[in-house]
Design a protein around this motif. Sequence first.
Motif, mmCIF file in Angstrom:
data_model
loop_
_atom_site.group_PDB
_atom_site.id
_atom_site.type_symbol
_atom_site.label_atom_id
_atom_site.label_comp_id
_atom_site.label_asym_id
_atom_site.label_seq_id
_atom_site.Cartn_x
_atom_site.Cartn_y
_atom_site.Cartn_z
ATOM 1 N N LEU A 172 0.705 -1.225 -0.027
ATOM 2 C CA LEU A 172 -0.007 -0.137 -0.041
ATOM 3 C C LEU A 172 0.845 1.221 0.098
ATOM 4 O O LEU A 172 2.019 1.170 0.560
ATOM 5 N N THR A 173 0.587 2.233 -0.818
ATOM 6 C CA THR A 173 1.138 3.470 -0.867
ATOM 7 C C THR A 173 0.323 4.640 -0.685
ATOM 8 O O THR A 173 -0.964 4.314 -0.706
ATOM 9 N N GLY A 174 0.946 5.803 -0.313
ATOM 10 C CA GLY A 174 0.265 7.136 -0.252
ATOM 11 C C GLY A 174 -1.027 7.241 0.665
ATOM 12 O O GLY A 174 -0.980 6.783 1.886
ATOM 13 N N VAL A 175 -2.191 7.589 0.113
ATOM 14 C CA VAL A 175 -3.426 7.783 1.072
ATOM 15 C C VAL A 175 -3.728 6.270 1.781
ATOM 16 O O VAL A 175 -4.062 6.167 2.997
ATOM 17 N N ARG A 176 -3.675 5.310 0.706
ATOM 18 C CA ARG A 176 -3.908 3.831 1.307
ATOM 19 C C ARG A 176 -3.210 3.569 2.589
ATOM 20 O O ARG A 176 -3.627 2.880 3.528
ATOM 21 N N ARG A 177 -1.734 3.666 2.403
ATOM 22 C CA ARG A 177 -1.044 3.275 3.391
ATOM 23 C C ARG A 177 -1.232 4.123 4.855
ATOM 24 O O ARG A 177 -1.319 3.697 5.653
ATOM 25 N N SER A 178 -1.569 5.416 4.671
ATOM 26 C CA SER A 178 -1.719 6.409 5.765
ATOM 27 C C SER A 178 -2.889 5.969 6.415
ATOM 28 O O SER A 178 -3.111 5.928 7.648
ATOM 29 N N PHE A 179 -4.156 5.733 5.555
ATOM 30 C CA PHE A 179 -5.482 5.482 6.100
ATOM 31 C C PHE A 179 -5.242 4.149 6.833
ATOM 32 O O PHE A 179 -5.831 3.806 8.066
ATOM 33 N N SER A 180 -4.498 2.986 6.408
ATOM 34 C CA SER A 180 -4.311 1.890 7.115
ATOM 35 C C SER A 180 -3.365 1.742 8.221
ATOM 36 O O SER A 180 -3.913 1.336 9.173
ATOM 37 N N ARG A 181 -2.555 2.392 8.284
ATOM 38 C CA ARG A 181 -1.645 2.587 9.462
ATOM 39 C C ARG A 181 -2.427 3.222 10.808
ATOM 40 O O ARG A 181 -2.350 2.707 11.796
ATOM 41 N N LEU A 182 -3.002 4.548 10.234
ATOM 42 C CA LEU A 182 -3.708 5.224 11.290
ATOM 43 C C LEU A 182 -4.995 4.226 11.792
ATOM 44 O O LEU A 182 -5.052 4.088 12.988
ATOM 45 N N GLY A 183 -5.756 3.569 10.983
ATOM 46 C CA GLY A 183 -7.008 2.818 11.254
ATOM 47 C C GLY A 183 -6.537 1.818 12.184
ATOM 48 O O GLY A 183 -7.172 1.351 12.981
ATOM 49 N N VAL A 184 -5.520 1.062 11.602
ATOM 50 C CA VAL A 184 -5.024 -0.146 12.482
ATOM 51 C C VAL A 184 -4.374 0.030 13.675
ATOM 52 O O VAL A 184 -4.658 -0.563 14.522
ATOM 53 N N ALA A 185 -3.802 1.216 13.886
ATOM 54 C CA ALA A 185 -3.348 1.731 14.961
ATOM 55 C C ALA A 185 -4.346 1.782 16.129
ATOM 56 O O ALA A 185 -4.197 1.518 17.290
ATOM 57 N N VAL A 186 -5.302 2.718 15.668
ATOM 58 C CA VAL A 186 -6.436 2.757 16.709
ATOM 59 C C VAL A 186 -7.207 1.551 17.043
ATOM 60 O O VAL A 186 -7.301 1.635 18.150
ATOM 61 N N VAL A 187 -7.443 0.664 16.151
ATOM 62 C CA VAL A 187 -8.213 -0.399 16.487
ATOM 63 C C VAL A 187 -7.316 -1.375 17.047
ATOM 64 O O VAL A 187 -7.775 -2.028 18.155
ATOM 65 N N GLY A 188 -6.084 -1.486 16.771
ATOM 66 C CA GLY A 188 -4.884 -2.271 17.619
ATOM 67 C C GLY A 188 -4.803 -1.754 19.107
ATOM 68 O O GLY A 188 -4.703 -2.506 19.942
ATOM 69 N N ARG A 189 -4.929 -0.516 19.314
ATOM 70 C CA ARG A 189 -4.978 0.006 20.777
ATOM 71 C C ARG A 189 -6.260 -0.522 21.341
ATOM 72 O O ARG A 189 -6.022 -0.719 22.601
ATOM 73 N N LEU A 190 -7.323 -0.439 20.932
ATOM 74 C CA LEU A 190 -8.500 -1.288 21.336
ATOM 75 C C LEU A 190 -8.326 -2.483 21.762
ATOM 76 O O LEU A 190 -8.828 -2.945 22.799
ATOM 77 N N LEU A 191 -7.577 -3.278 20.827
ATOM 78 C CA LEU A 191 -7.379 -4.710 21.219
ATOM 79 C C LEU A 191 -6.564 -4.903 22.450
ATOM 80 O O LEU A 191 -6.697 -5.799 23.253
ATOM 81 N N LEU A 192 -5.579 -3.949 22.610
ATOM 82 C CA LEU A 192 -4.762 -4.291 23.655
ATOM 83 C C LEU A 192 -5.439 -3.725 25.038
ATOM 84 O O LEU A 192 -5.041 -4.141 25.988
ATOM 85 N N LEU A 193 -6.423 -2.844 24.792
ATOM 86 C CA LEU A 193 -7.499 -2.559 26.082
ATOM 87 C C LEU A 193 -8.231 -3.826 26.363
ATOM 88 O O LEU A 193 -8.390 -3.921 27.619
ATOM 89 N N THR A 194 -8.453 -4.559 25.469
ATOM 90 C CA THR A 194 -9.414 -5.629 25.854
ATOM 91 C C THR A 194 -8.396 -6.825 26.762
ATOM 92 O O THR A 194 -9.262 -7.699 27.365
ATOM 93 N N PHE A 195 -7.184 -6.466 26.690
ATOM 94 C CA PHE A 195 -6.356 -7.480 27.508
ATOM 95 C C PHE A 195 -5.890 -6.944 28.636
ATOM 96 O O PHE A 195 -5.190 -7.430 29.398
ATOM 97 N N GLY A 196 -6.363 -5.820 29.142
ATOM 98 C CA GLY A 196 -6.041 -4.815 30.358
ATOM 99 C C GLY A 196 -4.820 -3.871 30.306
ATOM 100 O O GLY A 196 -4.477 -3.360 31.247
ATOM 101 N N CYS A 197 -4.662 -3.517 29.071
ATOM 102 C CA CYS A 197 -3.528 -2.442 28.686
ATOM 103 C C CYS A 197 -4.302 -1.157 28.766
ATOM 104 O O CYS A 197 -4.624 -0.722 27.711
ATOM 105 N N TRP A 198 -4.430 -0.425 30.108
ATOM 106 C CA TRP A 198 -5.237 0.530 30.237
ATOM 107 C C TRP A 198 -4.420 1.793 29.757
ATOM 108 O O TRP A 198 -3.243 1.549 29.607
ATOM 109 N N PRO A 199 -5.005 2.786 29.316
ATOM 110 C CA PRO A 199 -4.251 4.104 29.183
ATOM 111 C C PRO A 199 -3.204 4.450 30.206
ATOM 112 O O PRO A 199 -3.495 4.388 31.462
ATOM 113 N N GLY A 200 -2.009 4.679 29.730
ATOM 114 C CA GLY A 200 -0.920 5.055 30.530
ATOM 115 C C GLY A 200 0.030 3.658 31.049
ATOM 116 O O GLY A 200 1.096 3.793 31.411
#
Length: 322
Positions: free
Chosen positions: A51-79
């Motif tokens: 993926l390049t350009g806008v596709r790459r930026s969109f995927s990295r941002l979207g995956v990072a946000v959802v990935g952080r939600l995944l970590l939250l489900t395992f008890g990795c709270w903010p901080g």
Amino acid sequence: MPRLLKAVLCVLSPLFLVLVVVRILLFLLAAVLMAVVCYLATIGKRDELPLTGVRRSFSRLGVAVVGRLLLLTFGCWPGLFTVHGEWDTSCPAIAVAPHAGALDGFIFLCLGFPRPVILEPYARIPVVKQILQAANALLVPIQSSAKSSAVRAVDGGAKKTNATADAILRHKQSYDPSASGAAPVVLFAEGITHSGRQLLPFFRGAFEGGSPVQPVVLRYPYVHHNAAAWTRPFLDSLGTHLGRMFCTPWMRITVDYLPPHRPTVDEAQDGQLMAEAVRVQMATFSGLPLHRLGARELRKEMQEEGDQRDAAKAAKVGKELC
């Protein structure tokens, strides 16, 4: 005191059960969202191109946000999620250790979305397929072998290991950090999950070819319960491993990007020599001891333990039938 403790447990137990159920539901929701993000990013994409350009930026941002939600489900709270350092884009490969469990892979969804190295059959699993396409995963074919499954479990599957090393070497030879969409491969160099309290010997595949490698140290600081560790991957199921993480109240995660290791003349000719040098570098930084047993020896031990357990079950069933 025992009565007070029982009363507290009676109050907290239903709340704890609700928390676990909510986490599981959030995990499933995050998996669906991840699939949607990756599907949208890869519409019309050719499999062999990143993926390049806008596709790459969109995927990295979207995956990072959802990935952080995944970590939250395992008890990795903010901080509780701490990252020191960052990618060095000149390195075509990132070597990660210690490899504690499944959570290691989820972490890198939040850290720039590098290329995972994975066997081809996994690319056909729903949700996983979309993620791998968006990440331009380095797929490794399973080569046929005349060996039995038991023998492959003991020696680690030599043909599979060779295929992985070949795929990594091709990536290194074609890697151009200035190219649009270029991303390093992320490798768990120990080749097996364990307690995370030591560094096992590294496989040489990540270190062949004479290219620089960036070491990354993953740690899950804990006091009483090492929830992130999948210590017996060939004996305990993935569901059991995930269940333990869903049940942990909180989990602290620390990621340290170390300076790239650039091979010496001798290391450029000998991948195993470079692998050991990187392992020593990571041990010096983290304070983790170097373990002499590697993935092959641990697989053999677990295979033997599994055979003994199966034999004991069969003997028990035989006695009951008699």
